[in-house]
Enzyme design. Structure first.
Site, PDB file in Angstrom:
ATOM      1  N   GLU A   1      62.140  45.710  60.167  1.00  0.00           N
ATOM      2  CA  GLU A   1      62.517  45.595  58.760  1.00  0.00           C
ATOM      3  C   GLU A   1      63.599  46.639  58.474  1.00  0.00           C
ATOM      4  OE1 GLU A   1      58.695  44.365  56.317  1.00  0.00           O
ATOM      5  OE2 GLU A   1      58.220  45.931  57.766  1.00  0.00           O
TER       6      GLU A   1
ATOM      7  N   HIS B   1      62.028  49.938  60.045  1.00  0.00           N
ATOM      8  CA  HIS B   1      60.586  49.998  60.262  1.00  0.00           C
ATOM      9  C   HIS B   1      60.132  49.009  61.324  1.00  0.00           C
ATOM     10  CE1 HIS B   1      56.286  49.049  59.238  1.00  0.00           C
ATOM     11  NE2 HIS B   1      56.253  50.348  59.430  1.00  0.00           N
TER      12      HIS B   1
ATOM     13  N   SER C   1      56.829  53.965  56.772  1.00  0.00           N
ATOM     14  CA  SER C   1      56.188  52.687  56.471  1.00  0.00           C
ATOM     15  C   SER C   1      55.958  52.485  54.983  1.00  0.00           C
ATOM     16  CB  SER C   1      54.846  52.578  57.212  1.00  0.00           C
ATOM     17  OG  SER C   1      54.004  53.664  56.895  1.00  0.00           O
TER      18      SER C   1
END
Length: 299
Positions: A153, A141, A120
């Site tokens: 993402e 992500h 992250s």
């Protein structure tokens, strides 16, 4: 290359969710972790996920049964990745742990396997060389509760093959995600570039004695209309993640406030196994945190 077979490494909160979401959408999934005790806990988590899918997505018993039939489990990394088209790593947010993992994985995985990290906050370029396949390595992500907060993402690094990135974008769409490809590396991607400063600010307000947990969350919820405040969000994200992020920051910068946050979280949460939603208690107690009470925001 068509992605068919997945290996998910790490059976924690997000690892289990990624495995279940992918299997629900028809992919064959191997869920890997270090030992059977950890995997047994993951199996219980998957049962809870199944109920959530029924409640939130109106999934049928037949769909849930088919989902479980597509998931297998392994504690042998070589065996777990032997057929993988895509390996998604969801292990602790610690550079040393991730580096050691990719060093072990690199010679075991087939040449075809794309490696994706669910980090992250860390950049894929940090680990690209140690994967020994930098052109087939990127970050992918997911947000927590991915069946509801269905963002994915996708962030490559300088030498990621564009075709590999597109393959992963297509995979994300195929498992029901809103794919969000980034044009360049960015710590925290898009969502966490926006979210982490909020959570960081809330934690500092608490640690510095400015306001208590409920007051901070009420302020955010009333002022913005958000359904949950920053400490409620932190419980879902996991307090261990917040601890690790601040610990890395403190080790790099010796920032005094980050050091205070690390000590505070360790004493009051990490050492007491109050890690958030996953353990039933963090900043709030679950399954009925007080911020969900109908009178929580009343004058």
């Amino acid at each position: 290359m068509k992605i068919t077979n997945l290996t998910i490494v790490g059976s924690g909160v997000l690892g289990s969710q990624i495995a279940f979401q992918s299997a629900f959408h028809g992919y064959s999934v191997v869920l890997y972790d270090l030992n059977n005790d950890v995997l047994d806990k993951a199996k219980q988590s998957l049962k809870i996920l199944a109920e959530n899918f029924k409640k939130d997505l109106n999934a049928s018993d037949e769909q849930i049964e088919a989902t479980f039939s597509r998931i297998s489990y392994s504690t042998d990394l070589k065996e777990a990745v032997k057929d993988a088209d895509l390996m998604i790593e969801a292990i602790p947010e610690n550079p040393a742990i991730k580096t050691a993992f990719y060093t072990e994985l690199a010679p075991l995985a087939p040449e075809k396997t794309i490696f994706a990290t669910n980090t992250s906050t860390l950049l894929p370029s940090t680990f690209a060389e140690v994967t020994r396949r930098p052109e087939k390595f990127l970050a992918l992500h997911f947000a927590n509760e991915i069946w509801i907060h269905n963002t994915a993402e996708i962030m490559g690094h300088e030498t990621t093959d564009p075709e590999v990135l597109q393959n992963v974008v297509d995979f994300a769409k195929n498992i029901g995600m809103v794919a969000l490809p980034l044009s360049k590396e960015q710590p925290g991607y898009i969502v966490n570039s926006l979210l982490v400063p909020l959570l960081d600010a809330a934690t500092k307000l608490l640690v510095n004695g400015v306001a208590d947990i409920e007051t901070v969350d009420k302020a955010w919820m009333v002022a913005t209309g958000a359904p949950v405040g920053p400490f409620g969000i932190l419980d879902v994200v996991g307090i261990t993640t917040a601890y690790n992020i601040n610990k890395i920051k403190f080790e790099k910068t010796e920032d005094e406030t980050a050091g205070k946050v690390v000590g505070f979280l360790k004493r009051n949460f990490i050492d007491q196994n109050k890690l958030g939603l996953s353990t039933g208690e963090g900043f709030y107690k679950y399954p009925n945190p007080v911020y969900r009470n109908v009178d929580f925001l009343k004058p």
